[in-house]
Design an enzyme around this catalytic site. Structure first.
Site, PDB file in Angstrom:
ATOM      1  N   THR A 256       2.966   8.291  -4.799  1.00  0.00           N
ATOM      2  CA  THR A 256       1.793   9.150  -4.662  1.00  0.00           C
ATOM      3  C   THR A 256       0.695   8.350  -3.996  1.00  0.00           C
ATOM      4  OG1 THR A 256       0.991   8.484  -6.849  1.00  0.00           O
ATOM      5  CG2 THR A 256       2.248  10.536  -6.740  1.00  0.00           C
TER       6      THR A 256
ATOM      7  N   ASN B 240       4.595   1.709  -6.184  1.00  0.00           N
ATOM      8  CA  ASN B 240       3.240   1.811  -6.723  1.00  0.00           C
ATOM      9  C   ASN B 240       2.522   0.468  -6.564  1.00  0.00           C
ATOM     10  OD1 ASN B 240       1.027   2.855  -8.075  1.00  0.00           O
ATOM     11  ND2 ASN B 240       2.144   3.361  -9.947  1.00  0.00           N
ATOM     12  N   PHE B 241       1.245   0.457  -6.881  1.00  0.00           N
ATOM     13  CA  PHE B 241       0.421  -0.758  -6.895  1.00  0.00           C
ATOM     14  C   PHE B 241       0.373  -1.475  -5.543  1.00  0.00           C
ATOM     15  CE2 PHE B 241       2.113  -0.229 -11.313  1.00  0.00           C
ATOM     16  CZ  PHE B 241       0.930   0.226 -11.874  1.00  0.00           C
ATOM     17  N   LEU B 242       0.422  -0.710  -4.461  1.00  0.00           N
ATOM     18  CA  LEU B 242       0.209  -1.284  -3.125  1.00  0.00           C
ATOM     19  C   LEU B 242      -1.261  -1.695  -3.038  1.00  0.00           C
ATOM     20  CD1 LEU B 242       0.690  -1.814  -0.085  1.00  0.00           C
ATOM     21  CD2 LEU B 242       0.377   0.645   0.295  1.00  0.00           C
TER      22      LEU B 242
ATOM     23  N   LEU C 239       2.512   6.710 -12.366  1.00  0.00           N
ATOM     24  CA  LEU C 239       1.356   6.079 -13.017  1.00  0.00           C
ATOM     25  C   LEU C 239       0.289   5.623 -12.023  1.00  0.00           C
ATOM     26  CD1 LEU C 239       3.547   3.984 -15.432  1.00  0.00           C
ATOM     27  CD2 LEU C 239       2.383   6.139 -15.926  1.00  0.00           C
TER      28      LEU C 239
HETATM   29  S1  MYA Z   1      -1.066   4.334  -3.551  1.00  0.00           S
HETATM   30  C1  MYA Z   1      -2.375   3.174  -3.865  1.00  0.00           C
HETATM   31  C2  MYA Z   1      -2.754   2.448  -2.612  1.00  0.00           C
HETATM   32  N1  MYA Z   1      -3.688   1.381  -2.874  1.00  0.00           N
HETATM   33  C3  MYA Z   1      -5.014   1.469  -2.729  1.00  0.00           C
HETATM   34  O1  MYA Z   1      -5.549   2.485  -2.326  1.00  0.00           O
HETATM   35  C4  MYA Z   1      -5.804   0.238  -3.123  1.00  0.00           C
HETATM   36  C5  MYA Z   1      -6.993  -0.026  -2.222  1.00  0.00           C
HETATM   37  N2  MYA Z   1      -6.568  -0.088  -0.831  1.00  0.00           N
HETATM   38  C6  MYA Z   1      -5.831  -1.100  -0.303  1.00  0.00           C
HETATM   39  O2  MYA Z   1      -5.442  -2.048  -0.965  1.00  0.00           O
HETATM   40  C7  MYA Z   1      -5.482  -0.966   1.168  1.00  0.00           C
HETATM   41  O3  MYA Z   1      -6.390  -0.088   1.779  1.00  0.00           O
HETATM   42  C8  MYA Z   1      -4.027  -0.478   1.396  1.00  0.00           C
HETATM   43  C9  MYA Z   1      -3.804  -0.246   2.900  1.00  0.00           C
HETATM   44  C10 MYA Z   1      -3.048  -1.540   0.919  1.00  0.00           C
HETATM   45  C11 MYA Z   1      -3.762   0.836   0.673  1.00  0.00           C
HETATM   46  N3  MYA Z   1       0.312   4.552   1.119  1.00  0.00           N
HETATM   47  O4  MYA Z   1      -2.709  -2.743   6.400  1.00  0.00           O
HETATM   48  P1  MYA Z   1      -3.347  -1.589   7.052  1.00  0.00           P
HETATM   49  C12 MYA Z   1      -0.991   3.158   5.902  1.00  0.00           C
HETATM   50  C13 MYA Z   1       1.072   4.472   2.233  1.00  0.00           C
HETATM   51  O5  MYA Z   1      -4.082  -1.887   8.315  1.00  0.00           O
HETATM   52  P2  MYA Z   1      -5.147  -1.416   4.803  1.00  0.00           P
HETATM   53  C14 MYA Z   1       0.370   3.395  -3.819  1.00  0.00           C
HETATM   54  O6  MYA Z   1       0.347   2.308  -4.318  1.00  0.00           O
HETATM   55  C15 MYA Z   1      -1.926   3.794   6.902  1.00  0.00           C
HETATM   56  O7  MYA Z   1      -1.699   5.188   6.966  1.00  0.00           O
HETATM   57  N4  MYA Z   1       0.587   4.068   3.439  1.00  0.00           N
HETATM   58  O8  MYA Z   1      -4.320  -0.803   6.045  1.00  0.00           O
HETATM   59  C16 MYA Z   1       1.695   4.001  -3.331  1.00  0.00           C
HETATM   60  C17 MYA Z   1      -1.547   3.061   8.158  1.00  0.00           C
HETATM   61  O9  MYA Z   1      -0.304   3.538   8.687  1.00  0.00           O
HETATM   62  P3  MYA Z   1      -0.318   4.597   9.932  1.00  0.00           P
HETATM   63  C18 MYA Z   1      -0.716   3.750   3.504  1.00  0.00           C
HETATM   64  O10 MYA Z   1      -6.220  -0.451   4.489  1.00  0.00           O
HETATM   65  C19 MYA Z   1       2.107   3.247  -2.091  1.00  0.00           C
HETATM   66  C20 MYA Z   1      -1.300   1.656   7.645  1.00  0.00           C
HETATM   67  O11 MYA Z   1      -1.002   1.792   6.241  1.00  0.00           O
HETATM   68  C21 MYA Z   1      -1.554   3.822   2.392  1.00  0.00           C
HETATM   69  O12 MYA Z   1      -5.540  -2.819   5.048  1.00  0.00           O
HETATM   70  C22 MYA Z   1       3.297   3.861  -1.401  1.00  0.00           C
HETATM   71  C23 MYA Z   1      -2.543   0.783   7.781  1.00  0.00           C
HETATM   72  O13 MYA Z   1      -2.210  -0.496   7.320  1.00  0.00           O
HETATM   73  C24 MYA Z   1      -0.990   4.258   1.167  1.00  0.00           C
HETATM   74  N5  MYA Z   1      -1.723   4.362   0.032  1.00  0.00           N
HETATM   75  O14 MYA Z   1      -4.095  -1.401   3.593  1.00  0.00           O
HETATM   76  C25 MYA Z   1       3.670   3.090  -0.168  1.00  0.00           C
HETATM   77  N6  MYA Z   1      -2.796   3.429   2.764  1.00  0.00           N
HETATM   78  O15 MYA Z   1      -0.966   3.915  11.092  1.00  0.00           O
HETATM   79  C26 MYA Z   1       4.809   3.762   0.608  1.00  0.00           C
HETATM   80  C27 MYA Z   1      -2.713   3.143   4.067  1.00  0.00           C
HETATM   81  O16 MYA Z   1       1.104   4.961  10.179  1.00  0.00           O
HETATM   82  C28 MYA Z   1       6.137   3.525  -0.035  1.00  0.00           C
HETATM   83  N7  MYA Z   1      -1.479   3.333   4.524  1.00  0.00           N
HETATM   84  O17 MYA Z   1      -1.137   5.765   9.443  1.00  0.00           O
HETATM   85  C29 MYA Z   1       7.247   4.106   0.816  1.00  0.00           C
HETATM   86  C30 MYA Z   1       8.635   3.928   0.178  1.00  0.00           C
HETATM   87  C31 MYA Z   1       9.128   2.493   0.336  1.00  0.00           C
HETATM   88  C32 MYA Z   1      10.479   2.252  -0.382  1.00  0.00           C
HETATM   89  C33 MYA Z   1      11.642   2.978   0.323  1.00  0.00           C
HETATM   90  C34 MYA Z   1      12.948   2.635  -0.350  1.00  0.00           C
HETATM   91  C35 MYA Z   1      14.087   3.390   0.238  1.00  0.00           C
END
Ligand code: MYA
Length: 415
Positions: free
Chosen positions: A199, A163-165, A415
């Site tokens: 989520t 969370n909190f990405l 959350l």
């Molecule tokens: S969801 C809340 C996400 N946060 C926000 O929406 C806050 C406002 N937005 C931002 O801060 C940025 O726009 C973020 C993207 C950081 C979201 N989940 O760096 P980029 C993919 C997963 O150029 P930016 C939460 O916190 C996107 O499809 N992936 O983009 C749960 C593309 O990949 P692809 C996402 O806009 C997080 C790539 O990133 C998301 O500068 C769960 C683009 O990167 C998203 N919400 O930064 C994370 N948004 O080309 C996954 C964009 O392939 C966890 N992208 O489509 C996975 C499990 C990990 C642990 C595993 C353990 C085994």
């Protein structure tokens, strides 16, 4: 030909999923296509078994050093015991975290909330990950994981809830998010955990289910004034206020605030209730103590104790998540309550939730939000919730579940 038409339907579904794609090249999800998650091409392939997509690797094979960042940036582990670090995280999120589609509101998680959400039983400090600018030391990006046991069908799986990405607005679209995701994955693997739940409002490969938010106005005038809702057709402000009016006090006999001493009974009630869903947390008493014992301005929990035999028969809870109102002269925050876990065995769920609305109103929340998960659909319409425009997609990392799960089969709130 039935095969053909099924193919067409699947293709249309796959196309619709990637409509929001912003990549110029042919690959639709350059990053997500490389990850062990359900891929669009597998949707509808019923030969694939439920369970891990790839097996764990030996721990000694997990990369020991952090992933490379652009040279101007460095990793930092955020100590959420420190008030100063929490302030920095709070400010990064307050200014850069999730906004609605029209950029009118932005989540404003409180510091107390962040400390609660991140310092859970058995948490790993190394999973609270920040990125700083080397020169100024300013915090510019963040991602977190916390450990959880999640049951999928009949298997309880150790997972990270991610969370909190967040990436600072000035650093967007530079592919920093995939680096953050890979780094949290690496640190989760180092603890011998290989699955995650998360989520997002965006569609990426591939949701296990897609839920809708519903909103119940508690302070309709403010919600209309700030543009959160609109006056309905043929409605005046005073008729709207009357429509959403609630009693001053709760109606269910024995309805009271949950206390620490209720943890064993609430755990039994909740475990029994959650066992019916396809995906749900496997809560033990220490989890219930952490997640559900009331904390001011963070989480509220109420239960029904039978006046006759003092049995705990029903339970409801909600968490506090305000949003900043962007660019309004008179109002700066929207106080929102989010439905959390609710269980009814004696009190009908609509009556229980009406009491939850009444206490939320007493506590001066402006709106009460709920997803269409678990049994929530049984009260949404009757209690005057209206459907929102936002969708919330649920995902699992490295775990496949039968596609076509309905929101009502989901027993997990993140959350
Ligand atoms: S969801 C809340 C996400 N946060 C926000 O929406 C806050 C406002 N937005 C931002 O801060 C940025 O726009 C973020 C993207 C950081 C979201 N989940 O760096 P980029 C993919 C997963 O150029 P930016 C939460 O916190 C996107 O499809 N992936 O983009 C749960 C593309 O990949 P692809 C996402 O806009 C997080 C790539 O990133 C998301 O500068 C769960 C683009 O990167 C998203 N919400 O930064 C994370 N948004 O080309 C996954 C964009 O392939 C966890 N992208 O489509 C996975 C499990 C990990 C642990 C595993 C353990 C085994």
């Amino acid at each position: 030909n039935t095969d053909n038409s099924l193919d067409t339907i699947l293709q249309r579904f796959q196309d619709s999923l990637s409509l929001d794609d912003d990549n110029n090249n042919n690959k639709r999800h350059k990053f997500w296509e490389t990850q062990p998650v359900g891929q669009y091409k597998d949707v509808g392939d019923f030969t694939l078994a439920d369970g891990p997509i790839e097996p764990p690797t030996p721990l000694s094979d997990v990369k020991q050093e952090p992933y490379n960042l652009p040279t101007a940036y460095e990793w930092t582990t955020c100590d959420m015991d420190s008030q100063e670090i929490c302030d920095e995280v709070y400010l990064l999120l307050m200014n850069n975290y999730v906004e609605d589609d029209e950029n009118m509101f932005r989540f404003n998680y409180s510091k107390e909330f962040l400390m609660w959400a991140l310092r859970v039983p058995g948490y790993y400090r190394s999973w609270h990950i920040g990125v700083r600018a080397k020169a100024s030391k300013k915090l510019v990006a963040f991602i977190t994981g916390v450990p959880a046991r999640i049951r999928v069908n009949d298997k309880v799986v150790k997972m990270a809830e991610v969370n909190f990405l967040c990436v600072h607005k000035k650093l967007r679209s530079k592919r920093l998010a995939p680096v953050l995701i890979k780094e949290v994955t690496r640190r989760v693997h180092l603890e011998n955990i290989w699955q995650a739940a998360y989520t997002a409002g965006v569609v990426i490969p591939t949701p296990i289910t897609t839920c809708q938010y519903w909103h119940r106005s508690l302070n309709p005038k403010k919600l209309i004034d700030v543009g959160f809702s609109r006056l309905g057709a043929r409605m005046t402000m005073s008729r709207t206020i009357k429509l959403y009016k609630l009693p001053d006090s709760t109606v269910t006999p024995g309805f009271r605030k949950m206390e620490l001493r209720d943890v064993p009974a609430v755990t039994r009630l909740l475990r029994n209730y959650l066992s019916q869903f396809v995906v749900a947390p496997d809560f033990h008493e220490d989890d219930v103590e952490h997640w559900l014992v009331p904390r001011d301005n963070v989480v509220d929990s109420y239960l029904v104790e039978s006046p006759k035999n003092h049995e705990i028969t029903d339970f409801c809870s909600f968490y506090t998540l305000p949003s900043s109102i962007l660019g309004n002269q008179t109002h700066s925050t929207l106080k929102a309550a989010y439905s959390y876990y609710n269980v009814s065995t004696k009190t009908p769920l609509p009556q229980l939730m009406n009491d939850a609305l009444i206490v939320a109103k007493q506590k001066e929340f402006d709106v009460f939000n709920a997803l269409d998960i678990m049994h929530n659909e049984s009260f949404l319409k009757d209690l005057k919730f209206g459907p929102g425009d936002g969708q919330l997609h649920y995902y699992l990392y490295n775990y496949r579940v039968r596609s076509g799960m309905k929101p009502s089969e989901l027993g997990l709130v993140l959350l």
